[in-house]
Write a protein that holds these residues in place. Structure first.
Motif, PDB file in Angstrom:
ATOM      1  N   LYS A   1       0.689  -1.013   0.172  1.00 30.48           N
ATOM      2  CA  LYS A   1      -0.086   0.430   0.044  1.00 30.48           C
ATOM      3  C   LYS A   1       0.522   0.982  -0.607  1.00 30.48           C
ATOM      4  N   ALA A   2       0.514   2.090  -0.925  1.00 32.96           N
ATOM      5  CA  ALA A   2       0.677   3.755  -0.809  1.00 32.96           C
ATOM      6  C   ALA A   2      -0.126   4.860  -1.532  1.00 32.96           C
ATOM      7  N   PRO A   3       0.422   6.028  -0.475  1.00 34.08           N
ATOM      8  CA  PRO A   3      -0.962   7.077  -1.316  1.00 34.08           C
ATOM      9  C   PRO A   3      -0.693   7.092  -2.839  1.00 34.08           C
ATOM     10  N   ALA A   4      -1.745   7.324  -3.594  1.00 32.87           N
ATOM     11  CA  ALA A   4      -1.817   7.970  -4.827  1.00 32.87           C
ATOM     12  C   ALA A   4      -0.932   8.652  -5.259  1.00 32.87           C
ATOM     13  N   PRO A   5      -0.122   8.642  -6.470  1.00 33.86           N
ATOM     14  CA  PRO A   5       0.562  10.331  -6.792  1.00 33.86           C
ATOM     15  C   PRO A   5      -1.039  10.697  -7.885  1.00 33.86           C
ATOM     16  N   LYS A   6      -1.591  11.174  -7.048  1.00 31.47           N
ATOM     17  CA  LYS A   6      -2.862  11.935  -8.301  1.00 31.47           C
ATOM     18  C   LYS A   6      -2.306  12.985  -8.099  1.00 31.47           C
ATOM     19  N   ALA A   7      -1.433  14.101  -8.450  1.00 32.52           N
ATOM     20  CA  ALA A   7      -1.094  15.064  -8.424  1.00 32.52           C
ATOM     21  C   ALA A   7      -0.530  15.089 -10.301  1.00 32.52           C
ATOM     22  N   SER A   8       0.094  14.136  -9.809  1.00 32.81           N
ATOM     23  CA  SER A   8       0.922  13.223 -11.506  1.00 32.81           C
ATOM     24  C   SER A   8      -0.801  13.208 -12.487  1.00 32.81           C
ATOM     25  N   ALA A   9      -0.462  13.962 -13.808  1.00 29.53           N
ATOM     26  CA  ALA A   9      -1.105  13.906 -15.434  1.00 29.53           C
ATOM     27  C   ALA A   9      -0.826  12.304 -15.345  1.00 29.53           C
ATOM     28  N   ARG A  10       0.099  11.906 -14.949  1.00 32.49           N
ATOM     29  CA  ARG A  10       0.486  10.361 -15.836  1.00 32.49           C
ATOM     30  C   ARG A  10      -0.005   8.933 -14.691  1.00 32.49           C
ATOM     31  N   PHE A  11      -0.488   9.373 -13.917  1.00 30.43           N
ATOM     32  CA  PHE A  11      -1.142   8.705 -13.705  1.00 30.43           C
ATOM     33  C   PHE A  11      -2.760   8.233 -13.580  1.00 30.43           C
ATOM     34  N   HIS A  12      -2.752   6.656 -13.514  1.00 31.32           N
ATOM     35  CA  HIS A  12      -4.081   6.532 -14.218  1.00 31.32           C
ATOM     36  C   HIS A  12      -5.159   5.396 -13.227  1.00 31.32           C
ATOM     37  N   GLN A  13      -5.999   5.424 -13.057  1.00 31.60           N
ATOM     38  CA  GLN A  13      -6.911   4.527 -12.064  1.00 31.60           C
ATOM     39  C   GLN A  13      -8.338   3.769 -12.985  1.00 31.60           C
ATOM     40  N   LEU A  14      -7.763   2.148 -13.639  1.00 32.63           N
ATOM     41  CA  LEU A  14      -8.704   1.969 -14.224  1.00 32.63           C
ATOM     42  C   LEU A  14      -9.523   0.636 -13.155  1.00 32.63           C
ATOM     43  N   GLU A  15     -10.815  -0.011 -13.476  1.00 35.43           N
ATOM     44  CA  GLU A  15     -11.282  -0.221 -12.561  1.00 35.43           C
ATOM     45  C   GLU A  15     -11.110  -2.290 -12.863  1.00 35.43           C
ATOM     46  N   SER A  16     -11.013  -2.206 -14.317  1.00 38.81           N
ATOM     47  CA  SER A  16     -10.555  -3.199 -14.994  1.00 38.81           C
ATOM     48  C   SER A  16      -9.222  -3.120 -16.336  1.00 38.81           C
ATOM     49  N   LEU A  17      -8.711  -4.370 -16.858  1.00 39.47           N
ATOM     50  CA  LEU A  17      -7.901  -4.152 -17.783  1.00 39.47           C
ATOM     51  C   LEU A  17      -9.418  -3.941 -18.986  1.00 39.47           C
ATOM     52  N   GLN A  18     -10.274  -4.331 -18.812  1.00 38.62           N
ATOM     53  CA  GLN A  18     -10.733  -4.301 -20.154  1.00 38.62           C
ATOM     54  C   GLN A  18     -10.765  -2.760 -20.971  1.00 38.62           C
ATOM     55  N   ARG A  19     -10.576  -2.164 -19.723  1.00 43.91           N
ATOM     56  CA  ARG A  19     -11.113  -0.610 -19.891  1.00 43.91           C
ATOM     57  C   ARG A  19      -8.618   0.091 -20.608  1.00 43.91           C
ATOM     58  N   LEU A  20      -7.791  -0.985 -20.809  1.00 42.90           N
ATOM     59  CA  LEU A  20      -7.307  -0.372 -21.559  1.00 42.90           C
ATOM     60  C   LEU A  20      -6.707  -0.006 -22.470  1.00 42.90           C
ATOM     61  N   PRO A  21      -6.750  -0.346 -23.266  1.00 37.80           N
ATOM     62  CA  PRO A  21      -7.008   0.174 -24.490  1.00 37.80           C
ATOM     63  C   PRO A  21      -7.616   1.325 -25.181  1.00 37.80           C
ATOM     64  N   GLU A  22      -8.530   1.312 -24.661  1.00 37.34           N
ATOM     65  CA  GLU A  22      -9.565   3.175 -24.475  1.00 37.34           C
ATOM     66  C   GLU A  22      -8.285   4.067 -24.147  1.00 37.34           C
ATOM     67  N   LEU A  23      -7.747   3.086 -22.796  1.00 33.70           N
ATOM     68  CA  LEU A  23      -7.027   4.631 -21.900  1.00 33.70           C
ATOM     69  C   LEU A  23      -5.336   4.986 -23.220  1.00 33.70           C
ATOM     70  N   VAL A  24      -4.530   3.795 -23.227  1.00 40.32           N
ATOM     71  CA  VAL A  24      -3.346   3.769 -24.595  1.00 40.32           C
ATOM     72  C   VAL A  24      -3.764   4.649 -25.969  1.00 40.32           C
ATOM     73  N   GLN A  25      -5.224   4.389 -26.429  1.00 41.77           N
ATOM     74  CA  GLN A  25      -5.154   4.910 -27.327  1.00 41.77           C
ATOM     75  C   GLN A  25      -5.778   6.710 -26.943  1.00 41.77           C
ATOM     76  N   THR A  26      -6.239   6.900 -26.086  1.00 42.41           N
ATOM     77  CA  THR A  26      -6.233   8.095 -25.947  1.00 42.41           C
ATOM     78  C   THR A  26      -4.883   8.970 -25.391  1.00 42.41           C
ATOM     79  N   ILE A  27      -4.433   8.106 -24.819  1.00 41.28           N
ATOM     80  CA  ILE A  27      -2.509   8.734 -24.182  1.00 41.28           C
ATOM     81  C   ILE A  27      -1.803   9.484 -25.861  1.00 41.28           C
ATOM     82  N   MET A  28      -2.372   8.709 -26.845  1.00 38.37           N
ATOM     83  CA  MET A  28      -1.551   8.012 -28.045  1.00 38.37           C
ATOM     84  C   MET A  28      -2.283   9.189 -29.341  1.00 38.37           C
TER      85      MET A  28
END
Length: 234
Positions: free
Chosen positions: A206-233
């Motif tokens: 356990k550790a505090p989330a780095p919420k101040a960073s724009a490069r931190f993301h949280q997903l409920e599951s891996l199902q949304r990962l391809p969408e996140l990657v596409q958004t970044i690209m």
């Protein structure tokens, strides 16, 4: 500084397949075995202290966990723990090292999608033989461009790995269920850290989330990962 993502890394245990639940099952068994000597909450506290104390000696994984259980059993029984209890703890460890691999939902599809467009790595820590066994049984091994089994996940480790297999950590992403190991040091290394909670979390991860960073993301599951990657690209 380049901002586009070129290399994506996955954690293994409790990110791609179940793992922590086997530790929880064994810990319940441990409590039952020592129930005549101490109550469960006290035993759990002593075991956690032993695990924290022993990380620098034994590292992460089943073997260190079993040794910490044995040490704790000796302590809480004032060196009176029956040999049969020690034998059963060792057997429990062997069973953990042989448990079948059960992939988490969307794990295969997430890795496959990332592998179509990016270099894909597996970065895991723990016992070398056990991690190699789990990867082989997972059926995912052929999807990764490289596999790194490390003693710990640190800013320095990520910097070296993404320089070796990619274009540096600033163009890399690490996905995992541990805020302490998978997310925080990767963000501190200049990359993207994606937290995918598993539901069962070891106290020492356990550790505090780095919420101040724009490069931190949280997903409920891996199902949304391809969408996140596409958004970044994009």
């Amino acid at each position: 500084m380049h901002t586009k993502l070129t290399t994506i890394a996955f954690d293994a245990d409790d990110t791609l397949w179940h793992n922590e639940r086997f530790f929880r099952i064994t810990q319940e068994r441990f409590a039952d075995l020592l129930s005549d000597f101490t109550e469960k909450t006290h035993l759990e506290q002593r075991l956690l202290a032993a695990e924290r104390r022993n990380l620098g000696h034994y590292g992460f994984g089943v073997k260190g966990f079993v040794l910490s259980m044995i040490e704790t059993a000796i302590e809480v029984t004032e060196e009176k723990v029956p040999a049969a209890v020690i034998a059963e703890l060792m057997q429990a460890g062997r069973e953990m090292l042989a448990h079948p691999i059960d992939l988490l939902p969307h794990a295969r599809r997430a890795v496959e999608c990332c592998a179509e467009t990016h270099r894909v790595l597996l970065i895991t820590k723990g016992d070398l033989l056990d991690q190699e066994r789990k990867l082989a049984q997972s059926g995912l091994g052929e999807l990764f461009d490289a596999v790194e089994i490390v003693s710990d996940k640190t800013v320095e480790a990520y910097g070296q790995i993404f320089a070796r297999h990619g274009e540096g950590s600033s163009r890399g992403m690490m996905i995992g269920n541990s805020m302490r190991s998978d997310v925080v040091p990767m963000v501190e290394a200049g990359g993207w850290g994606v937290f995918v909670p598993h539901g069962l979390e070891w106290e020492l991860e356990k550790a505090p989330a780095p919420k101040a960073s724009a490069r931190f993301h949280q997903l409920e599951s891996l199902q949304r990962l391809p969408e996140l990657v596409q958004t970044i690209m994009d």
